[in-house]
Motif scaffolding. Structure first.
Motif, PDB file in Angstrom:
ATOM      1  N   UNK A 236       0.816  -1.215   0.000  1.00 24.35           N
ATOM      2  CA  UNK A 236       0.000   0.000   0.000  1.00 24.35           C
ATOM      3  C   UNK A 236       0.848   1.262   0.000  1.00 24.35           C
ATOM      4  N   UNK A 237       2.165   1.129   0.154  1.00 22.61           N
ATOM      5  CA  UNK A 237       3.039   2.301   0.040  1.00 22.61           C
ATOM      6  C   UNK A 237       2.938   2.928  -1.348  1.00 22.61           C
ATOM      7  N   UNK A 238       2.537   2.139  -2.331  1.00 23.30           N
ATOM      8  CA  UNK A 238       2.378   2.638  -3.706  1.00 23.30           C
ATOM      9  C   UNK A 238       0.907   2.638  -4.111  1.00 23.30           C
ATOM     10  N   UNK A 239       0.006   2.862  -3.172  1.00 25.70           N
ATOM     11  CA  UNK A 239      -1.421   2.638  -3.392  1.00 25.70           C
ATOM     12  C   UNK A 239      -2.015   3.533  -4.480  1.00 25.70           C
ATOM     13  N   UNK A 240      -1.401   4.674  -4.784  1.00 28.65           N
ATOM     14  CA  UNK A 240      -1.915   5.544  -5.838  1.00 28.65           C
ATOM     15  C   UNK A 240      -1.017   5.535  -7.077  1.00 28.65           C
ATOM     16  N   UNK A 241      -0.252   4.483  -7.223  1.00 34.28           N
ATOM     17  CA  UNK A 241       0.637   4.329  -8.373  1.00 34.28           C
ATOM     18  C   UNK A 241       0.127   3.182  -9.234  1.00 34.28           C
ATOM     19  N   UNK A 242      -0.227   3.480 -10.470  1.00 35.40           N
ATOM     20  CA  UNK A 242      -0.672   2.438 -11.392  1.00 35.40           C
ATOM     21  C   UNK A 242      -0.427   2.877 -12.828  1.00 35.40           C
ATOM     22  N   UNK A 243      -0.282   1.902 -13.710  1.00 35.79           N
ATOM     23  CA  UNK A 243      -0.024   2.178 -15.115  1.00 35.79           C
ATOM     24  C   UNK A 243       1.367   2.717 -15.383  1.00 35.79           C
ATOM     25  N   UNK A 244       2.290   2.499 -14.453  1.00 45.86           N
ATOM     26  CA  UNK A 244       3.631   3.075 -14.549  1.00 45.86           C
ATOM     27  C   UNK A 244       4.683   1.990 -14.808  1.00 45.86           C
ATOM     28  N   UNK A 245       5.866   2.431 -15.204  1.00 43.09           N
ATOM     29  CA  UNK A 245       7.008   1.527 -15.393  1.00 43.09           C
ATOM     30  C   UNK A 245       8.144   1.992 -14.484  1.00 43.09           C
ATOM     31  N   UNK A 246       8.520   1.147 -13.559  1.00 47.45           N
ATOM     32  CA  UNK A 246       9.615   1.430 -12.625  1.00 47.45           C
ATOM     33  C   UNK A 246      10.878   0.765 -13.163  1.00 47.45           C
ATOM     34  N   UNK A 247      11.937   1.550 -13.322  1.00 46.37           N
ATOM     35  CA  UNK A 247      13.195   1.037 -13.866  1.00 46.37           C
ATOM     36  C   UNK A 247      14.212   0.889 -12.738  1.00 46.37           C
ATOM     37  N   UNK A 248      14.827  -0.282 -12.649  1.00 49.63           N
ATOM     38  CA  UNK A 248      15.914  -0.527 -11.695  1.00 49.63           C
ATOM     39  C   UNK A 248      17.084  -1.066 -12.494  1.00 49.63           C
ATOM     40  N   UNK A 249      17.982  -0.169 -12.893  1.00 44.93           N
ATOM     41  CA  UNK A 249      19.049  -0.588 -13.824  1.00 44.93           C
ATOM     42  C   UNK A 249      20.381   0.072 -13.545  1.00 44.93           C
TER      43      UNK A 249
END
Length: 256
Positions: A236-249
């Motif tokens: 729920x820490x990201x409860x208002x995050x959707x439709x996104x792309x998180x990059x870890x590179x």
């Protein structure tokens, strides 16, 4: 595994991971177990020894369901098995993939269909299988693994990069369709993570050094480095995050 924050809402959550017994998937299974989640995972190869190790190290045993994710009926059955054991799946991690290299002029119709079945089709049908349970539960989180390969314009494996790009389209469409049900759908694009498979097949000192030179951060990525981002997207820490792309590179796609 590097110490990770505890997300209280993940305790007791029903988590389903594709390819959860090796590579990045194994790190994700361990990370969720350490959160107190109830974890089920699928893969083709036997993962009984891995489950033994996880039980010894975390005090919890994941549920391993043997499954070829390209068999949609078997994938649906595996989700049903996990739901019966742990309750409706509220966190789906579409992690399993295969980045087999084949140049454009060598790609056959059979290879193309095989690559799409693993790298894109299975993602859709896994999501389709868990969504009714998430709707009934009042929400959930779907995390679709992509890759920075298509962002970099890499050549040499066009079927794989096509699927990676398609995962973002799928992610955004599902986020739009099921947001009213409080189902969040996000993509996660790792950089070059040094799993044992990557070391065995592709890593050479020269290739690795060239890639690290493109990173802003000069450390190589390990499977455990991806776990924190997945836990964040699941919680729920990201409860208002959707439709996104998180990059870890390590910063590759920032520097081009």
């Amino acid at each position: 595994m590097t110490d990770l924050p505890i997300f209280p809402d993940l305790k007791g959550a029903s988590v389903f991971i594709t390819g959860g017994g090796s590579g990045i998937g194994a790190a994700l299974t361990e990370a969720f177990l350490r959160q107190g989640a109830k974890v089920a995972f699928v893969q083709r190869s036997d993962a009984s020894a891995f489950c033994d190790d996880m039980q010894a190290e975390t005090g919890q045993r994941p549920l391993f369901v043997p499954c070829d994710i390209t068999d949609v009926a078997a994938l649906r059955a595996a989700v049903a098995t996990a739901s019966a054991a742990h309750g409706p799946v509220t966190v789906l991690v579409n992690n399993a993939a295969n980045d087999k290299r084949l140049a454009t002029l060598d790609v056959t119709e059979e290879f193309w269909d095989w690559s799409m079945a693993i790298n894109l089709k299975a993602y859709f049908f896994a999501a389709q299988a868990v969504i009714p349970g998430m709707q009934a539960a009042g929400g959930g989180s779907i995390i679709n693994f992509s890759s920075i390969s298509y962002m970099m314009g890499n050549g040499g494996f066009p079927a794989y990069t096509t699927a990676n790009s398609g995962i973002n389209g799928l992610t955004r469409s599902l986020a739009r369709d099921f947001g009213p049900d409080r189902i969040r759908v996000n993509a996660l694009a790792p950089g070059w993570v040094l799993t044992q498979k990557q070391k065995d097949l592709w890593v050479t000192p020269e290739a690795l050094q060239a890639h690290v030179d493109r990173q802003c951060l000069k450390d190589t990525l390990a499977p455990a480095d991806i776990a924190g981002g997945v836990l964040f997207l699941a919680s729920s820490a990201s409860r208002m995050m959707t439709g996104q792309a998180l990059v870890i590179d390590g910063g590759v796609v920032v520097t081009g």
